[in-house]
Motif scaffolding. Structure first.
Motif, PDB file in Angstrom:
ATOM      1  N   LEU A 107       3.481  65.454 -27.237  1.00  0.00           N
ATOM      2  CA  LEU A 107       2.789  64.860 -25.745  1.00  0.00           C
ATOM      3  C   LEU A 107       4.204  64.062 -25.216  1.00  0.00           C
ATOM      4  CD1 LEU A 107      -0.623  62.962 -25.516  1.00  0.00           C
ATOM      5  CD2 LEU A 107       0.200  65.456 -24.408  1.00  0.00           C
ATOM      6  N   TYR A 108       5.059  62.904 -25.817  1.00  0.00           N
ATOM      7  CA  TYR A 108       6.506  62.658 -26.278  1.00  0.00           C
ATOM      8  C   TYR A 108       7.481  63.473 -25.489  1.00  0.00           C
ATOM      9  CZ  TYR A 108      10.385  59.185 -25.336  1.00  0.00           C
ATOM     10  OH  TYR A 108      11.378  58.933 -25.661  1.00  0.00           O
ATOM     11  N   ALA A 109       7.637  63.997 -26.173  1.00  0.00           N
ATOM     12  CA  ALA A 109       8.673  65.350 -26.347  1.00  0.00           C
ATOM     13  C   ALA A 109       8.833  66.087 -25.651  1.00  0.00           C
ATOM     14  CB  ALA A 109       8.816  65.984 -27.882  1.00  0.00           C
ATOM     15  N   ILE A 123       8.554  56.802 -16.802  1.00  0.00           N
ATOM     16  CA  ILE A 123       6.767  56.690 -16.788  1.00  0.00           C
ATOM     17  C   ILE A 123       6.255  55.331 -18.036  1.00  0.00           C
ATOM     18  CG2 ILE A 123       5.564  58.335 -16.764  1.00  0.00           C
ATOM     19  CD1 ILE A 123       7.283  60.349 -15.521  1.00  0.00           C
ATOM     20  N   ILE A 124       7.069  56.083 -18.986  1.00  0.00           N
ATOM     21  CA  ILE A 124       6.395  55.086 -20.231  1.00  0.00           C
ATOM     22  C   ILE A 124       6.443  54.148 -19.802  1.00  0.00           C
ATOM     23  CG2 ILE A 124       7.474  54.671 -22.543  1.00  0.00           C
ATOM     24  CD1 ILE A 124       6.073  57.679 -22.626  1.00  0.00           C
ATOM     25  N   ALA A 125       7.250  53.189 -19.162  1.00  0.00           N
ATOM     26  CA  ALA A 125       6.570  51.773 -18.790  1.00  0.00           C
ATOM     27  C   ALA A 125       4.914  51.833 -18.396  1.00  0.00           C
ATOM     28  CB  ALA A 125       7.404  51.304 -17.827  1.00  0.00           C
ATOM     29  N   THR A 126       5.017  52.843 -18.035  1.00  0.00           N
ATOM     30  CA  THR A 126       3.232  52.706 -17.741  1.00  0.00           C
ATOM     31  C   THR A 126       2.293  52.321 -18.932  1.00  0.00           C
ATOM     32  OG1 THR A 126       2.913  55.100 -17.457  1.00  0.00           O
ATOM     33  CG2 THR A 126       3.431  54.148 -15.216  1.00  0.00           C
ATOM     34  N   GLN A 127       3.020  52.627 -20.349  1.00  0.00           N
ATOM     35  CA  GLN A 127       2.452  52.177 -21.526  1.00  0.00           C
ATOM     36  C   GLN A 127       1.784  51.265 -21.381  1.00  0.00           C
ATOM     37  OE1 GLN A 127       4.914  54.011 -24.324  1.00  0.00           O
ATOM     38  NE2 GLN A 127       5.200  51.675 -25.962  1.00  0.00           N
ATOM     39  N   LEU A 128       2.666  50.154 -20.716  1.00  0.00           N
ATOM     40  CA  LEU A 128       2.645  48.495 -21.266  1.00  0.00           C
ATOM     41  C   LEU A 128       1.111  48.482 -20.090  1.00  0.00           C
ATOM     42  CD1 LEU A 128       3.254  46.017 -21.893  1.00  0.00           C
ATOM     43  CD2 LEU A 128       4.315  45.534 -20.347  1.00  0.00           C
ATOM     44  N   LEU A 191      -1.981  57.868 -24.544  1.00  0.00           N
ATOM     45  CA  LEU A 191      -2.043  57.813 -26.178  1.00  0.00           C
ATOM     46  C   LEU A 191      -1.339  56.823 -26.758  1.00  0.00           C
ATOM     47  CD1 LEU A 191      -3.244  58.680 -27.978  1.00  0.00           C
ATOM     48  CD2 LEU A 191      -1.841  60.530 -28.166  1.00  0.00           C
ATOM     49  N   TYR A 192      -0.194  55.899 -26.778  1.00  0.00           N
ATOM     50  CA  TYR A 192       0.789  55.186 -27.630  1.00  0.00           C
ATOM     51  C   TYR A 192       0.164  53.701 -27.338  1.00  0.00           C
ATOM     52  CZ  TYR A 192       3.949  53.903 -30.467  1.00  0.00           C
ATOM     53  OH  TYR A 192       4.978  53.346 -31.757  1.00  0.00           O
ATOM     54  N   GLY A 193       0.151  53.419 -26.118  1.00  0.00           N
ATOM     55  CA  GLY A 193      -0.612  52.155 -25.326  1.00  0.00           C
ATOM     56  C   GLY A 193      -1.678  51.808 -26.316  1.00  0.00           C
ATOM     57  N   PHE A 271      12.505  52.982 -34.558  1.00  0.00           N
ATOM     58  CA  PHE A 271      11.546  53.055 -33.541  1.00  0.00           C
ATOM     59  C   PHE A 271      10.181  52.242 -33.420  1.00  0.00           C
ATOM     60  CE2 PHE A 271       7.500  54.169 -30.172  1.00  0.00           C
ATOM     61  CZ  PHE A 271       8.581  53.242 -29.661  1.00  0.00           C
ATOM     62  N   PHE A 272       9.810  53.124 -34.635  1.00  0.00           N
ATOM     63  CA  PHE A 272       8.352  52.944 -34.984  1.00  0.00           C
ATOM     64  C   PHE A 272       7.939  52.021 -35.972  1.00  0.00           C
ATOM     65  CE2 PHE A 272       7.376  57.498 -33.493  1.00  0.00           C
ATOM     66  CZ  PHE A 272       6.679  57.394 -33.044  1.00  0.00           C
ATOM     67  N   LEU A 273       9.050  51.973 -36.485  1.00  0.00           N
ATOM     68  CA  LEU A 273       8.644  50.527 -37.552  1.00  0.00           C
ATOM     69  C   LEU A 273       8.866  49.321 -36.931  1.00  0.00           C
ATOM     70  CD1 LEU A 273       8.466  49.219 -40.692  1.00  0.00           C
ATOM     71  CD2 LEU A 273      11.042  49.103 -40.894  1.00  0.00           C
TER      72      LEU A 273
HETATM   73  N1  LIG Z   1       6.079  59.528 -29.255  1.00  0.00           N
HETATM   74  C1  LIG Z   1       6.838  58.800 -28.654  1.00  0.00           C
HETATM   75  N2  LIG Z   1       7.627  57.986 -28.812  1.00  0.00           N
HETATM   76  C2  LIG Z   1       8.538  56.797 -28.041  1.00  0.00           C
HETATM   77  N3  LIG Z   1       7.651  56.402 -27.014  1.00  0.00           N
HETATM   78  C3  LIG Z   1       7.071  57.249 -26.639  1.00  0.00           C
HETATM   79  N4  LIG Z   1       6.575  55.823 -26.199  1.00  0.00           N
HETATM   80  C4  LIG Z   1       4.901  56.995 -25.840  1.00  0.00           C
HETATM   81  N5  LIG Z   1       5.124  57.578 -27.028  1.00  0.00           N
HETATM   82  C5  LIG Z   1       6.682  57.737 -27.490  1.00  0.00           C
END
Ligand SMILES: Nc1ncnc2[nH]cnc12
Length: 366
Positions: A107-109, A123-128, A191-193, A271-273
């Motif tokens: 979705l992000y890509a 837009i990703i800031a809404t994740q918070l 989803l990441y939220g 990022f993920f770690l």
């Molecule tokens: N897959 C992702 N990679 C980086 N930031 C994100 N934020 C939400 N999903 C993400």
């Protein structure tokens, strides 16, 4: 006044680990989107390949994992240390989170492929906001007036931008594509939220001693499953066949295509770690807040490197983000001061470490 002497090394270790993970998160949060956009800007088209790159760098985790394994063996005097310390329930939880992460990466890509970096970042800031709601529901996150203020400001900052995106559409892109990118990015944020508090819940429910080395194992398993998920998408879309041709035709040259690919995989590992490491040291809410406050830096870098427009609404959004950042950390600072005073007043007997510190940061824990 008695000093809680034995708490100090644990506290220092906790702070050091938190700082290291914040740095990793900062590198990945800023570098990841920029390098992903670079791929799309110079002739890359494969969205599944790009999402695959978000987690495909997971084998680099073997380096710290092997280091921790030998350290464990040394401190346990060669005996029964196994290279994998993860038990089946944790493995299954990490696998499920991994599949959700794979979907989220796609979705992000999709968003990064269609929107300017500065727009997708905001837009990703809404994740918070999603992280805050799910953290409350899943892990009973407690809020202070300062953290609520930060969540509201950072979310309003993103919403301001969402109202004024028409002038932001890249040349030659249809409105439909732009809207699709916008919606996909919003779904990724939601989803990441959800994933961040889910990781915190997994840590809380883990029926084994949680250590940083175990966090690295979780990262490895999560990214492995996310990568398999995206590989299936790549196979269905014929991405593997197209890669050599795409590399030949890449705007920055064939060699640089592979440099972008490798750099992307490494940035996203950071990022993920960083994200799950901050959760280990603190909370999913802090992880979400850091991702949101790193946005202004990504914004500025995108304007500098890609000459993206910096309109008024991006400026307003930026100010609101910075205000949210200051609010959150002022609240945390006040809270930490209050707790420190409380600790100073109460002597901690030598054998009684608070549960969280004793479990997470004991000397043999890494
Ligand atoms: N897959 C992702 N990679 C980086 N930031 C994100 N934020 C939400 N999903 C993400």
């Amino acid at each position: 006044m008695a000093e809680p002497v034995e708490l100090e090394p644990q506290q220092t270790m906790k702070t050091t680990l938190l700082i290291i993970n914040c740095i990793l998160l900062a590198i990945g949060s800023c570098g990841g989107p920029l390098i992903m956009r670079l791929y799309f800007l110079h002739g890359g088209h494969r969205v599944w390949f790009s999402s695959f790159l978000e987690t495909a760098g997971f084998p680099v985790m073997l380096i710290p994992l092997i280091f921790f394994y030998f350290r464990r063996r040394k401190t346990n005097h060669h005996s029964s240390s196994t290279i994998v310390s993860m038990k089946p329930p944790l493995f299954f939880a990490a696998a499920i989170i991994g599949i959700l992460t794979g979907l989220d990466d796609f979705l992000y890509a999709c968003g990064v492929a269609r929107l300017p970096v500065s727009t997708s970042a905001l837009i990703i800031a809404t994740q918070l906001a999603f992280t805050a709601v799910f953290a409350f529901l899943l892990v009973r996150q407690k809020f202070t007036p300062y953290s609520v203020n930060a969540v509201v400001l950072l979310t309003v900052g993103a919403a301001v931008l969402a109202l004024h995106t028409r002038s932001d559409r890249p040349a030659g892109e249809s409105t439909g594509e732009y809207v699709k990118g916008f919606v996909m990015t919003l779904l990724a944020a939601a989803l990441y939220g959800f994933v961040l508090p889910l990781v915190e819940l997994t840590y809380k429910k883990a029926k084994q001693n949680l250590t940083y080395s175990l966090v690295l194992e979780i990262q490895f398993v999560m990214c492995f499953f996310a990568t398999i998920f995206c590989m299936l998408g790549m196979i269905i879309n014929n991405d593997f066949k197209v890669i050599p041709r795409e590399a030949r035709e890449f705007g920055l040259g064939r060699g640089n295509y592979y440099v972008v690919v490798v750099a992307s995989a490494i940035m996203w590992q950071a990022f993920f770690l960083g994200a799950i490491g901050v959760i280990f040291c603190s909370s999913s809410l802090l992880s979400g807040i850091l991702i949101a406050i790193l946005l202004p830096i990504t914004e500025i870098l995108a304007v500098i490197f890609y000459k993206e427009k910096f309109q008024v609404e991006k400026g307003v959004s930026l100010v609101l983000s910075l205000w949210g950042f200051v609010s959150y950390f002022y609240g945390e600072f006040k809270q930490a001061k209050k707790e420190k005073n409380k600790i100073m007043k109460n002597t901690v007997p030598e054998t009684e470490l608070p549960q969280t510190l004793a479990v997470s940061y004991g000397p043999s824990n890494t």
